[in-house]
Design an enzyme around this catalytic site. Structure first.
Site, PDB file in Angstrom:
ATOM      1  N   ARG A 137       2.368   0.771  10.376  1.00 53.65           N
ATOM      2  CA  ARG A 137       1.852   1.041   8.979  1.00 53.65           C
ATOM      3  C   ARG A 137       2.897   1.086   8.036  1.00 53.65           C
ATOM      4  O   ARG A 137       3.922   1.886   8.065  1.00 53.65           O
ATOM      5  CB  ARG A 137       1.258   2.672   9.184  1.00 53.65           C
TER       6      ARG A 137
ATOM      7  N   ARG B 207       0.839  -1.110  -0.011  1.00 51.38           N
ATOM      8  CA  ARG B 207       0.072   0.149  -0.005  1.00 51.38           C
ATOM      9  C   ARG B 207       1.015   1.367  -0.033  1.00 51.38           C
ATOM     10  O   ARG B 207       1.821   1.382   0.777  1.00 51.38           O
ATOM     11  CB  ARG B 207      -0.986  -0.034   1.405  1.00 51.38           C
TER      12      ARG B 207
ATOM     13  N   ARG C 200       1.130  -6.542  12.321  1.00 52.09           N
ATOM     14  CA  ARG C 200       0.543  -5.925  13.768  1.00 52.09           C
ATOM     15  C   ARG C 200       0.424  -7.122  14.853  1.00 52.09           C
ATOM     16  O   ARG C 200       0.524  -6.840  15.951  1.00 52.09           O
ATOM     17  CB  ARG C 200      -0.826  -5.301  13.382  1.00 52.09           C
TER      18      ARG C 200
ATOM     19  N   GLU D 113      -6.324  -1.577  15.527  1.00 51.27           N
ATOM     20  CA  GLU D 113      -7.031  -2.610  14.317  1.00 51.27           C
ATOM     21  C   GLU D 113      -5.968  -3.547  13.922  1.00 51.27           C
ATOM     22  O   GLU D 113      -4.942  -3.297  13.563  1.00 51.27           O
ATOM     23  CB  GLU D 113      -7.614  -1.865  13.225  1.00 51.27           C
TER      24      GLU D 113
ATOM     25  N   SER E 261     -10.289  -6.473  10.016  1.00 54.19           N
ATOM     26  CA  SER E 261     -11.553  -5.721   9.630  1.00 54.19           C
ATOM     27  C   SER E 261     -12.035  -6.683   8.758  1.00 54.19           C
ATOM     28  O   SER E 261     -11.737  -7.378   7.740  1.00 54.19           O
ATOM     29  CB  SER E 261     -11.004  -4.439   8.746  1.00 54.19           C
TER      30      SER E 261
END
Length: 425
Positions: free
Chosen positions: A277, A262, A391, A349, A352
């Site tokens: 991130r 990403r 994560r 998070e 999801s």
RNA sequence: GGAGAGGUGGCCGAGCGGUUUAAGGCGCACGCUUGGAAAGCGUGUGUAGGUUUACCCCUACCGAGGGUUCGAAUCCCUCCCUCUCCGCCA
């Protein structure tokens, strides 16, 4: 993509639903007017084509009999002028309508909370408890570097910011996490494993909704029309693109490990340090193709399947139901799993899980044949992380840290690390 | 990368410019037949859009997109994909 016919028949409901999202400025009235125009033109064109076909057949017949057909030939030539004109207009309208539809987000599920942002998300449940750490907890960067598990400095040299090198026991831990998660999902939760391509074409990115709206968030190849996948959702959902599935085979459940890429455009200030991130991270994804009338319960099961990983690792987490302003454009309903991070004194998070209903299926043309006959129907697609490995790596370091800066290996992971119990220098 | 062969319904496979409708087979569904089954016989069997209460009907679709023609699965052009051989390669 929403169904133009559905918009036509439920205009007020659609307006209300889309209004619950942020940044809704779609002129549906103009869209329906264009659709009306398209249909009018189409009817006219089809009538002329019917006439043309009959005349051409007459020509064939007359010629066969050795008779003159120049009158009919002339007439068809004239018709062709009108048909071409109409068809060009129709095609233009169609592409405008389609383009507009591609940009309109999914309708939020009626049951989800109202709200603009994450502050309106609804707490659903929590599991486990925060670890009691005697000293002030170190963050994952301090732990990772101290134990020589990660090297962010050299990653920046090799690639740039937001990249990481996992090293030694760190690399083994990451790889172990991936294997552990895939094993649980395939052996206990009933998913079939896929190992898909990490580069996909444009049609795939359109199918799941990453394009056309989010071109900017994707890594694209310079010389080929291919994109690095931002999530395994893309290749795995598109696995059945343009297919008609057998209703009996549903639900189809796949799990896939892939790296995810990403650009993180527009998040420059956020989480600049560490592994939270990254431009590249590893994830085990869960994807389901479900009957329309079963997708709600399939979402609940999918969330539980993602949760099962955190439970086995004994990590404290909570489940949040996202509000209408916080769900992604393709989603109708989304649950986030948020894991406890001691160093940040907050939940982050780590998964999801969404029900897209028929939104992606309509874009990607994934249908199923009804047992009762009749036209094929769009399936419902769902997916969720099960889980994000980077994560999860962070969560384990931070939650399993000991006073001396060492990290205990969770019981469930020891088989994946040759029985190792402690990460230390 | 080079050379060649192909892409037709759920599947196999014919059709290579026209008495408008993609032959035939397999599979599948239903019916007849039977004590029951098989075989046999009959009927039906794609997708999208338009129209319609519904049935019907109409239009488009033979890998994709253009072109030639009164008319294209069929002829021409471009692209994509698959297979075979050669080359290169983990």
């Amino acid at each position: 993509m929403l169904d133009i016919k559905f918009i036509r028949d439920n205009l007020e409901n659609v307006k209300t639903g889309l209004g619950r999202r942020n940044g809704n400025n779609h002129d549906l009235d103009a869209l329906l007017k264009q659709e009306e125009e398209r249909r009018k033109g189409l009817q006219e064109s089809e009538q002329l084509k019917n006439k043309k076909k009959k005349l051409s057949a007459e020509v064939g017949k007359l010629k066969h009999q050795g008779k003159d057909a120049s009158k009919q030939m002339e007439e068809v030539k004239n018709l062709n002028v009108f048909i071409k004109e109409l068809d060009e207009k129709i095609e233009e309208l169609e592409s405008v309508i389609h383009e507009k539809l591609l940009h309109i987000p999914n309708l939020p599920d009626e049951s989800i909370p109202d709200g603009q942002d994450e502050s309106s998300n609804r707490f659903v449940r929590e599991w486990g408890r925060k670890p009691s750490l005697s000293t002030k907890p170190l963050n994952h960067i301090e732990l990772g570097e101290k134990l020589d598990l990660i090297d962010l400095r050299r990653a920046a040299k090799i690639s740039g910011a937001r990249f990481a090198v996992y090293k030694g026991a760190g690399a083994a831990l990451l790889r172990g996490l991936v294997n552990f998660m895939v094993d649980v999902q395939t052996q206990e939760n009933g998913y079939e494993e896929l190992y898909p391509p990490f580069l996909v074409n444009k049609a795939s990115m359109l199918g799941t909704g990453q394009l056309p709206k989010f071109e900017n968030d994707q890594f694209a190849m310079r010389d080929d029309p291919l994109y690095l996948i931002p999530t395994a959702e893309v290749p795995v959902t598109n696995f059945h693109r343009e297919e008609i599935l057998d209703e009996e085979s549903l639900p189809i459940c796949y799990t896939a490990y892939t790296p995810c890429f990403r650009r993180e455009a527009g998040s420059y200030g956020k989480d600049t340090h560490g592994l939270i991130r990254q431009h590249q991270f590893d994830k085990v994804e869960l994807v389901k193709f479900s009957r329309a009338d079963e997708s709600e319960q399939e979402l609940e099961k999918l969330v539980q399947d993602a949760e099962s990983i955190l439970k086995k690792l004994n990590l404290h987490y909570r489940v949040m139901e996202l509000c209408a302003g916080d769900i992604g454009v393709s989603a109708s309903k989304t649950y986030d799993l948020e894991v406890w991070l001691p160093s940040q004194n907050t939940y982050r998070e780590i998964s999801s899980c969404s029900n897209f209903r028929d939104y992606q299926a309509r874009r990607a043309q994934i249908r199923c044949k009804k047992r009762t006959g009749g036209k094929p129907e769009f399936v419902h697609t769902l997916n969720g992380s099960g889980l994000a490995a980077g994560r999860l790596f962070v969560a384990i370091l931070e939650n399993y840290q000991n006073a001396g800066g060492t990290v205990t290996v969770p019981d469930a992971l020891r088989p994946y690390l040759q029985g190792r119990e402690l990460l230390s220098l």
